[in-house]
Structure formats: C-alpha cells, structure tokens
Design a protein around this motif. Structure first.
Motif, PDB file in Angstrom:
ATOM      1  N   GLU A   1       0.810  -1.223   0.000  1.00 40.83           N
ATOM      2  CA  GLU A   1       0.000   0.000   0.000  1.00 40.83           C
ATOM      3  C   GLU A   1       0.843   1.274   0.000  1.00 40.83           C
ATOM      4  N   GLU A   2       2.158   1.162   0.068  1.00 38.22           N
ATOM      5  CA  GLU A   2       2.988   2.367   0.156  1.00 38.22           C
ATOM      6  C   GLU A   2       3.140   3.083  -1.191  1.00 38.22           C
ATOM      7  N   ILE A   3       2.807   2.425  -2.260  1.00 38.76           N
ATOM      8  CA  ILE A   3       2.796   3.059  -3.578  1.00 38.76           C
ATOM      9  C   ILE A   3       1.390   2.914  -4.147  1.00 38.76           C
ATOM     10  N   ASP A   4       0.862   3.998  -4.689  1.00 40.74           N
ATOM     11  CA  ASP A   4      -0.482   3.988  -5.266  1.00 40.74           C
ATOM     12  C   ASP A   4      -0.395   3.412  -6.674  1.00 40.74           C
ATOM     13  N   TRP A   5      -0.589   2.113  -6.778  1.00 44.38           N
ATOM     14  CA  TRP A   5      -0.429   1.431  -8.059  1.00 44.38           C
ATOM     15  C   TRP A   5      -1.478   1.858  -9.077  1.00 44.38           C
ATOM     16  N   ASP A   6      -2.702   2.111  -8.621  1.00 48.73           N
ATOM     17  CA  ASP A   6      -3.746   2.555  -9.553  1.00 48.73           C
ATOM     18  C   ASP A   6      -3.399   3.921 -10.139  1.00 48.73           C
ATOM     19  N   HIS A   7      -2.830   4.793  -9.316  1.00 44.44           N
ATOM     20  CA  HIS A   7      -2.408   6.100  -9.834  1.00 44.44           C
ATOM     21  C   HIS A   7      -1.253   5.939 -10.815  1.00 44.44           C
ATOM     22  N   LEU A   8      -0.286   5.089 -10.462  1.00 47.50           N
ATOM     23  CA  LEU A   8       0.878   4.908 -11.318  1.00 47.50           C
ATOM     24  C   LEU A   8       0.481   4.326 -12.674  1.00 47.50           C
TER      25      LEU A   8
END
Length: 358
Positions: A143-150
């Motif tokens: 959860e530390e990186i917003d994969w959907d945003h990326l």
C-alpha cells in the motif's frame, strides 16, 4: 474478459503518448562497493556504483536506449540513501517513486543495502557479498505506492520486477504481486526475471517458500526470464524447457533464458534462447569466447535490450538480438550497469561490433 487477463498472446503495447513512463522497475537498489582489480578482503579503496537486478534493466533502457524509466523502491533518508539517489538520477532514471524512510541514527529500524563485489579473474570467479538485512526496500509494503495512480492515471507501458526483490521479505513478495496485478489491469506489460539468489532462501522451509513465490510471479507475468535450474527447481517444470514453462503457465506469452558456458572468469560463451507461444524457438547470435571485464549485470542488460526491441515494435527475433548484444556489451565494462550506446548495440547486432569507431 478483464483487462488483467491475457491468455498467453503477444501483448498490445500501450501508446507512448498516453503514458508518463515507458518502463518502471520494481526492486531494491544497492550501493555497490567495487575493489577494482583487488579483492574485497585486501582492498584499501572502493569505487561506488548503484545496482540491483531489477533496477539495472531500467537504467540500461534509459542510458543506452533513451527511454523514460523510473524505479519503485525504498531508501533510508541519510547520506548513503541520498548518494544512491544521486547515482540513480545520474543514470537517467526517475526517482519520484522512491519511498523514503526516516533514519534512526544507527540503522536498527531500516538501512540502505550495500553490495561488495569483486570481478574475478581467470580461475578465480566473481564474488558478491551483500549487506542488506533490514534494508529499506525489504520493508516495502503493497500500500505504500499507489499502483492505480501509477498505472492508471500516469500510465506505464512496461513493468519489470523479479525474484531478488520478491525474495527480500514476505511484504516484498506481496508488493510485487500487487504491482503486477495493477499493471495488468491497466494493460501494462509485465516481465519477471526469476534471478534466484540462494542467500535469500536458506533452509528447507525457505526453499519451499521460494517455489511458492516464484510460481506466483510466473502466474502474473507476460514475459519470463530465467535459467533451466530456475524452471525445474523453482517452478516445477520437469523438463526445464521453454515450451514446458509455457505449458505450465498459460498466461505467459514469452519465455527467455540466457546461456553461458564459463571457460574462465573472463572468457564465457554467451547466447540467448527464447520462445513465444505459437512461435518457433529462437536462438540468438552465439558470442563464443566473449571477453568479460565484469559479468554482473549481463542478464539485466539482456532484459533491457529485449524490452527495448519489443517496445519499439521489432519482431521477436530482432528484439532477442538486441538483448543478447546489449547483455554482451554490458559485461565489457565495470559496474552493474551498461555503458554501451544504442549505436554500439546496433553495430553489434549488425555484425560490426568490434570495429574501430572514428
């Protein structure tokens, strides 16, 4: 059929104009300390490089091939972490996806990973000594990186990750799967380099867990890179052959493997075999008795050349040749990372690699 399901067909590349990045690599970036012609145990000086199995591919794609790349990783915010960041930026790789962790003063909670590597010579093989326990990257959580945003908002054409990162901890294995799942959801091509490291999987229980983790990685990939022992011991493919891997994992489109025959630490035979579903197996140009300065990063150089060729729309045979040539050139210079130019790669693919350039 959902966007995340691709039954083993050649992926359609997302248009470059719709994406912020051509390639994102997910993995640990270590500070490499290189004693040059000396040995680690007797060194008095070290050269400093940055490196990491997954990161090296992104750097090659940036510096050699001119693509827009980024690395998703984690570093401790101290002088060593900032040195690593500066090296990443010097390699042309975007550092905006780094998750920074506070420094507690001594590194009890998190630290930056170090990798001492000597190149080997003649009968003495190359050797690496990793100092990566409790590294910032090993603590990375899904959860530390917003994969959907990326992958959805910013857009990424290709995601590359591998078994080194997934082997750092339970949370990095989960993070890799989360990233791969999101990438496929948005039509991003996913590649995995199995890159098994025995030092990360010591003991029977750990080796059994490695098979579970590597199997999960293969199930979420479009392109898989590994060796025969990886396919047999980590994926349970009895034959170890590329067509057996494709049969075992119906989601895969392409499987590739580097082939190396070691005559000495500095002289290897080098080539690549690859097979795509419904296509014949391919073998690259055989680089017999390739003279090597530093073998670390050769496989990552192959990945970079292969990905470049596929993103540029070359046929598979050409992409494999780009990968084999770039991997070969990466081993003729020191450090984990390629110092080759695209022109040099293209010259080698065309059979003119060792001619004098004037």
């Amino acid at each position: 059929m959902s966007a995340g399901v691709r039954p083993g067909v050649r992926p359609v590349m997302r248009p470059a104009a719709d994406c912020r990045f051509d390639v994102v690599s997910l993995g640990e970036v270590m500070l490499r300390l290189d004693p040059g012609e000396n040995r680690i145990r007797s060194a008095r000086n070290f050269s400093v490089w940055e490196g990491g199995g997954e990161y090296n591919a992104a750097r090659g794609l940036s510096r050699t091939f001119g693509l827009r790349t980024a690395v998703a990783t984690s570093l401790v915010d101290n002088e060593i972490g900032r040195l690593t960041e500066n090296l990443i930026l010097a390699g042309g790789v975007d550092a905006s996806l780094i998750v920074w962790r506070d420094f507690d003063g001594v590194g009890r909670e998190a630290r930056n990973a170090l990798n001492f590597t000597e190149r080997g010579f003649g009968l003495r093989g190359a050797m690496g000594v990793s100092d990566r326990g409790h590294s910032a990257a090993s603590l990375l959580q899904p959860e530390e990186i917003d994969w959907d945003h990326l992958f959805g908002t910013l857009g990424v054409r290709w995601l590359h990750t591998g078994g080194i990162f997934a082997g750092l901890s339970e949370s990095t294995a989960q993070t890799a799967i989360a990233a791969m799942t999101a990438a496929r959801k948005y039509g991003t091509v996913v590649s995995v380099d199995l890159n098994y490291r025995p030092s990360l999987w010591r003991g029977e229980a750990a080796r059994a867990r490695a098979r579970e983790v590597f199997t999960s990685l293969a199930e979420h990939a479009d392109v898989l890179v590994g060796g025969t022992t990886d396919f047999v011991d980590r994926l349970g493919v009895e034959s170890g052959q590329l067509d057996g891997v494709l049969a075992r994992f119906p989601n895969l489109w392409l499987v590739a493997s580097t082939r190396r025959t070691v005559h000495s630490a500095n002289v290897n035979d080098w080539s690549v075999v690859a097979q795509a579903r419904t296509e014949r197996a391919l073998t690259s140009t055989q680089y017999d008795r390739l003279e090597i300065m530093d073998r670390v990063g050769g496989g990552d150089g192959f990945v970079a050349g292969l990905v470049y060729g596929l993103l540029e729309g070359h046929d598979l045979a050409s992409a494999v040749e780009y990968g084999a040539a770039h991997g070969a050139l990466a081993m003729t210079t020191p450090g984990d990372n390629s110092m080759a130019t695209r022109a040099e790669v293209e010259a080698l693919v065309g059979g003119n690699g060792s001619h004098v350039q004037r």
